[in-house]
Design a protein around this motif. Structure first.
Motif, short mmCIF file in Angstrom:
data_model
loop_
_atom_site.label_atom_id
_atom_site.label_comp_id
_atom_site.label_asym_id
_atom_site.label_seq_id
_atom_site.Cartn_x
_atom_site.Cartn_y
_atom_site.Cartn_z
N GLY A 141 0.81 -1.22 0.00
CA GLY A 141 0.00 0.00 0.00
C GLY A 141 0.84 1.26 0.00
O GLY A 141 0.55 2.22 -0.73
N ALA A 142 1.91 1.27 0.80
CA ALA A 142 2.78 2.44 0.85
C ALA A 142 3.47 2.68 -0.49
O ALA A 142 3.56 3.82 -0.96
CB ALA A 142 3.82 2.27 1.95
N CYS A 143 3.93 1.61 -1.11
CA CYS A 143 4.60 1.74 -2.41
C CYS A 143 3.64 2.21 -3.49
O CYS A 143 4.00 3.05 -4.32
CB CYS A 143 5.25 0.43 -2.81
SG CYS A 143 6.70 0.01 -1.85
N LEU A 144 2.43 1.68 -3.50
CA LEU A 144 1.45 2.11 -4.50
C LEU A 144 1.06 3.57 -4.31
O LEU A 144 0.92 4.32 -5.28
CB LEU A 144 0.22 1.21 -4.46
CG LEU A 144 0.43 -0.22 -4.96
CD1 LEU A 144 -0.85 -1.03 -4.80
CD2 LEU A 144 0.94 -0.25 -6.39
N GLY A 145 0.92 3.99 -3.05
CA GLY A 145 0.64 5.40 -2.78
C GLY A 145 1.78 6.30 -3.23
O GLY A 145 1.55 7.38 -3.78
N PHE A 146 3.00 5.85 -3.02
CA PHE A 146 4.16 6.64 -3.45
C PHE A 146 4.27 6.65 -4.97
O PHE A 146 4.63 7.67 -5.56
CB PHE A 146 5.43 6.08 -2.81
CG PHE A 146 6.66 6.81 -3.22
CD1 PHE A 146 6.93 8.07 -2.71
CD2 PHE A 146 7.56 6.25 -4.11
CE1 PHE A 146 8.07 8.76 -3.08
CE2 PHE A 146 8.69 6.94 -4.49
CZ PHE A 146 8.94 8.20 -3.98
N LEU A 147 3.97 5.52 -5.61
CA LEU A 147 4.09 5.45 -7.07
C LEU A 147 3.12 6.37 -7.78
O LEU A 147 3.35 6.73 -8.94
CB LEU A 147 3.88 4.01 -7.54
CG LEU A 147 5.11 3.13 -7.48
CD1 LEU A 147 4.77 1.70 -7.87
CD2 LEU A 147 6.23 3.65 -8.35
#
Length: 188
Positions: free
Chosen positions: A44-50
């Motif tokens: 979730g954190a990576c998708l939000g950052f992406l």
């Protein structure tokens, strides 16, 4: 390794998201361990950052972010080993899941040592730098890294198979691909 991977838009975050997705799928089966919650949180954190780092990037991760990604992937790997402590082909899964950043890291260290430069000195010889120099766009480099990581996730899933012959064959395939990669980047 993830710090070395963070040199082009969206690569480190996207690769970490895919690796986290692989671990989340592994932990979808009933297991003991905190790996599932960490994997889903990292995804979730990576998708939000992406949403902001996907090419063309509007924000950048930096050393702290890429180090945190590497730490969390290492935690997931160690938790996987803790849960699957019996001897078998399971030991390959974390290595295969993280093969792209690990290969880029080891090639960078070997290249720098061969050039008699500190392994911590920066250079423009990473796979993404070479692809960008050959005319690939940042978007195509990121999508290529995602495709390679997705393929490695499939190979990692095959490593869970209890038949040791398949695991040994996969180990030789990964070693062969690593050797071919070393040969392709030898002159650089």
């Amino acid at each position: 390794a993830f710090n070395f991977l963070d040199g082009s838009d969206g690569i480190a975050g996207g690769v970490a998201a895919l690796v986290a997705l692989g671990y989340a799928a592994v932990y979808a089966t009933p297991t003991t361990g905190a790996g599932g919650a960490v994997a889903w949180s990292l995804l979730g954190a990576c998708l939000g950052f992406l949403a902001y780092n996907f090419p063309p990037a509007r924000i950048f991760m930096g050393d702290s972010g890429s180090t945190m990604l590497g730490f969390l992937i290492a935690f997931l790997s160690l938790d996987f080993y803790r849960v699957h402590h019996r001897i078998g082909s399971h030991w390959l899964l974390p290595l295969v899941f993280a093969a792209l950043p690990l290969m880029d890291f080891f090639l960078a260290v070997i290249r720098r040592l061969r050039n008699r430069v500190s392994p911590f000195a920066g250079d423009r010889g990473h796979f993404y730098d070479l692809l960008l120099d050959r005319g690939w766009s940042s978007l195509h480099v990121a999508l290529g890294a995602y495709a390679v990581t997705g393929g490695l996730l499939v190979v990692g899933w095959l490593c869970i198979h209890p038949d040791w012959k398949i695991s040994v064959l996969l180990l030789f395939v990964v070693a062969f691909l690593f050797a071919v990669s070393l040969r392709n980047f030898e002159g650089l």
